[in-house]
Scaffold this motif. Structure first.
Motif, PDB file in Angstrom:
ATOM      1  N   LYS A 148       0.790  -1.220   0.000  1.00  0.00           N
ATOM      2  CA  LYS A 148       0.000   0.000   0.000  1.00  0.00           C
ATOM      3  C   LYS A 148       0.821   1.267   0.000  1.00  0.00           C
ATOM      4  N   TYR A 149       1.985   1.253  -0.636  1.00  0.00           N
ATOM      5  CA  TYR A 149       2.673   2.527  -0.826  1.00  0.00           C
ATOM      6  C   TYR A 149       1.896   3.374  -1.815  1.00  0.00           C
ATOM      7  N   THR A 150       1.155   2.680  -2.627  1.00  0.00           N
ATOM      8  CA  THR A 150       0.232   3.318  -3.568  1.00  0.00           C
ATOM      9  C   THR A 150       0.881   4.294  -4.543  1.00  0.00           C
ATOM     10  N   ASP A 151       2.156   4.102  -4.845  1.00  0.00           N
ATOM     11  CA  ASP A 151       2.794   4.894  -5.893  1.00  0.00           C
ATOM     12  C   ASP A 151       2.086   4.676  -7.218  1.00  0.00           C
ATOM     13  N   CYS A 152       1.489   3.521  -7.330  1.00  0.00           N
ATOM     14  CA  CYS A 152       0.861   3.124  -8.593  1.00  0.00           C
ATOM     15  C   CYS A 152      -0.354   3.967  -8.951  1.00  0.00           C
ATOM     16  N   VAL A 153      -1.145   4.339  -7.959  1.00  0.00           N
ATOM     17  CA  VAL A 153      -2.462   4.908  -8.278  1.00  0.00           C
ATOM     18  C   VAL A 153      -2.389   6.300  -8.904  1.00  0.00           C
ATOM     19  N   VAL A 154      -1.360   7.058  -8.553  1.00  0.00           N
ATOM     20  CA  VAL A 154      -1.318   8.438  -9.032  1.00  0.00           C
ATOM     21  C   VAL A 154      -1.037   8.543 -10.531  1.00  0.00           C
ATOM     22  N   VAL A 155      -0.462   7.509 -11.108  1.00  0.00           N
ATOM     23  CA  VAL A 155      -0.136   7.577 -12.535  1.00  0.00           C
ATOM     24  C   VAL A 155      -1.247   7.014 -13.423  1.00  0.00           C
ATOM     25  N   CYS A 156      -2.244   6.409 -12.821  1.00  0.00           N
ATOM     26  CA  CYS A 156      -3.292   5.766 -13.629  1.00  0.00           C
ATOM     27  C   CYS A 156      -4.218   6.815 -14.252  1.00  0.00           C
ATOM     28  N   PRO A 157      -4.275   6.874 -15.575  1.00  0.00           N
ATOM     29  CA  PRO A 157      -5.066   7.919 -16.239  1.00  0.00           C
ATOM     30  C   PRO A 157      -6.565   7.703 -16.141  1.00  0.00           C
ATOM     31  N   VAL A 158      -6.986   6.501 -15.788  1.00  0.00           N
ATOM     32  CA  VAL A 158      -8.431   6.234 -15.745  1.00  0.00           C
ATOM     33  C   VAL A 158      -8.931   5.923 -14.335  1.00  0.00           C
ATOM     34  N   GLU A 159      -8.060   6.089 -13.344  1.00  0.00           N
ATOM     35  CA  GLU A 159      -8.449   5.916 -11.937  1.00  0.00           C
ATOM     36  C   GLU A 159      -9.173   4.596 -11.700  1.00  0.00           C
ATOM     37  N   CYS A 160      -8.504   3.511 -12.066  1.00  0.00           N
ATOM     38  CA  CYS A 160      -9.173   2.215 -11.944  1.00  0.00           C
ATOM     39  C   CYS A 160      -8.597   1.338 -10.836  1.00  0.00           C
ATOM     40  N   PHE A 161      -7.879   1.978  -9.883  1.00  0.00           N
ATOM     41  CA  PHE A 161      -7.410   1.221  -8.714  1.00  0.00           C
ATOM     42  C   PHE A 161      -8.441   1.303  -7.590  1.00  0.00           C
ATOM     43  N   TYR A 162      -8.643   0.185  -6.908  1.00  0.00           N
ATOM     44  CA  TYR A 162      -9.593   0.118  -5.796  1.00  0.00           C
ATOM     45  C   TYR A 162      -8.887  -0.421  -4.567  1.00  0.00           C
ATOM     46  N   GLU A 163      -9.290   0.096  -3.421  1.00  0.00           N
ATOM     47  CA  GLU A 163      -8.563  -0.172  -2.194  1.00  0.00           C
ATOM     48  C   GLU A 163      -9.228  -1.256  -1.341  1.00  0.00           C
ATOM     49  N   GLY A 164      -8.558  -2.405  -1.238  1.00  0.00           N
ATOM     50  CA  GLY A 164      -9.021  -3.450  -0.350  1.00  0.00           C
ATOM     51  C   GLY A 164      -8.401  -3.281   1.024  1.00  0.00           C
ATOM     52  N   GLU A 165      -8.636  -4.233   1.918  1.00  0.00           N
ATOM     53  CA  GLU A 165      -8.113  -4.102   3.278  1.00  0.00           C
ATOM     54  C   GLU A 165      -6.603  -4.242   3.339  1.00  0.00           C
ATOM     55  N   THR A 166      -6.036  -5.116   2.535  1.00  0.00           N
ATOM     56  CA  THR A 166      -4.590  -5.343   2.615  1.00  0.00           C
ATOM     57  C   THR A 166      -3.863  -5.090   1.304  1.00  0.00           C
ATOM     58  N   MET A 167      -4.583  -4.845   0.246  1.00  0.00           N
ATOM     59  CA  MET A 167      -3.926  -4.594  -1.039  1.00  0.00           C
ATOM     60  C   MET A 167      -4.872  -3.853  -1.969  1.00  0.00           C
ATOM     61  N   LEU A 168      -4.350  -3.487  -3.125  1.00  0.00           N
ATOM     62  CA  LEU A 168      -5.177  -2.801  -4.115  1.00  0.00           C
ATOM     63  C   LEU A 168      -5.587  -3.768  -5.216  1.00  0.00           C
ATOM     64  N   TYR A 169      -6.639  -3.364  -5.935  1.00  0.00           N
ATOM     65  CA  TYR A 169      -7.125  -4.161  -7.059  1.00  0.00           C
ATOM     66  C   TYR A 169      -7.370  -3.247  -8.242  1.00  0.00           C
ATOM     67  N   ILE A 170      -7.209  -3.786  -9.446  1.00  0.00           N
ATOM     68  CA  ILE A 170      -7.485  -3.040 -10.673  1.00  0.00           C
ATOM     69  C   ILE A 170      -8.800  -3.543 -11.259  1.00  0.00           C
ATOM     70  N   HIS A 171      -9.676  -2.600 -11.594  1.00  0.00           N
ATOM     71  CA  HIS A 171     -10.947  -3.001 -12.204  1.00  0.00           C
ATOM     72  C   HIS A 171     -10.696  -3.412 -13.662  1.00  0.00           C
ATOM     73  N   PRO A 172     -10.994  -4.664 -14.006  1.00  0.00           N
ATOM     74  CA  PRO A 172     -10.643  -5.167 -15.335  1.00  0.00           C
ATOM     75  C   PRO A 172     -11.386  -4.490 -16.480  1.00  0.00           C
ATOM     76  N   ASP A 173     -12.551  -3.921 -16.204  1.00  0.00           N
ATOM     77  CA  ASP A 173     -13.299  -3.267 -17.282  1.00  0.00           C
ATOM     78  C   ASP A 173     -12.868  -1.818 -17.485  1.00  0.00           C
ATOM     79  N   GLU A 174     -12.080  -1.305 -16.538  1.00  0.00           N
ATOM     80  CA  GLU A 174     -11.692   0.103 -16.617  1.00  0.00           C
ATOM     81  C   GLU A 174     -10.240   0.295 -17.048  1.00  0.00           C
TER      82      GLU A 174
END
Ligand code: SF4
Ligand code: SF4
Length: 92
Positions: free
Chosen positions: A13-39
């Motif tokens: 969860k350093y979450t460096d990944c989410v700021v670069v995503c142009p379509v904001e398709c990262f979602y926050e779970g309790e222990t990790m992140l997930y990418i929405h496959p349709d987005e």
């Protein structure tokens, strides 16, 4: 064929990944992140941002983490979207 967040993301969860995503398709779970496959548009911007190399194109997910393809699809449905970097939650 979206990108998939795999096992190494757990407890990071350093979450460096989410700021670069142009379509904001990262979602926050309790222990990790997930990418929405349709987005996800497969721009690959997030891949080099992840310090533990947890993100793979669906075609390149290592065998031992293939189950994360389904996990990302399921968990991204009801988790909140995350678009800004957060402090790691490891100590909270
Ligand atoms: S940078 Fe990598 S390990 Fe950290 S939250 Fe993003 S995908 Fe997970
Ligand atoms: S590949 Fe691009 S669109 Fe997909 S999650 Fe990563 S940054 Fe977002």
């Amino acid at each position: 064929m979206p990108h998939i967040v795999c096992e190494p993301c757990n407890n990071c969860k350093y979450t460096d990944c989410v700021v670069v995503c142009p379509v904001e398709c990262f979602y926050e779970g309790e222990t990790m992140l997930y990418i929405h496959p349709d987005e996800c548009i497969d721009c690959e911007a997030c891949v080099p941002e992840c310090p533990v190399e947890a993100i793979f194109h669906e075609d390149n997910v290592p065998d031992e983490w293939k189950n994360y393809i389904e996990i990302n699809a399921e968990k991204s449905q009801d988790a909140p979207v995350i678009t800004e970097k957060k402090e790691p939650l490891a100590d909270s």
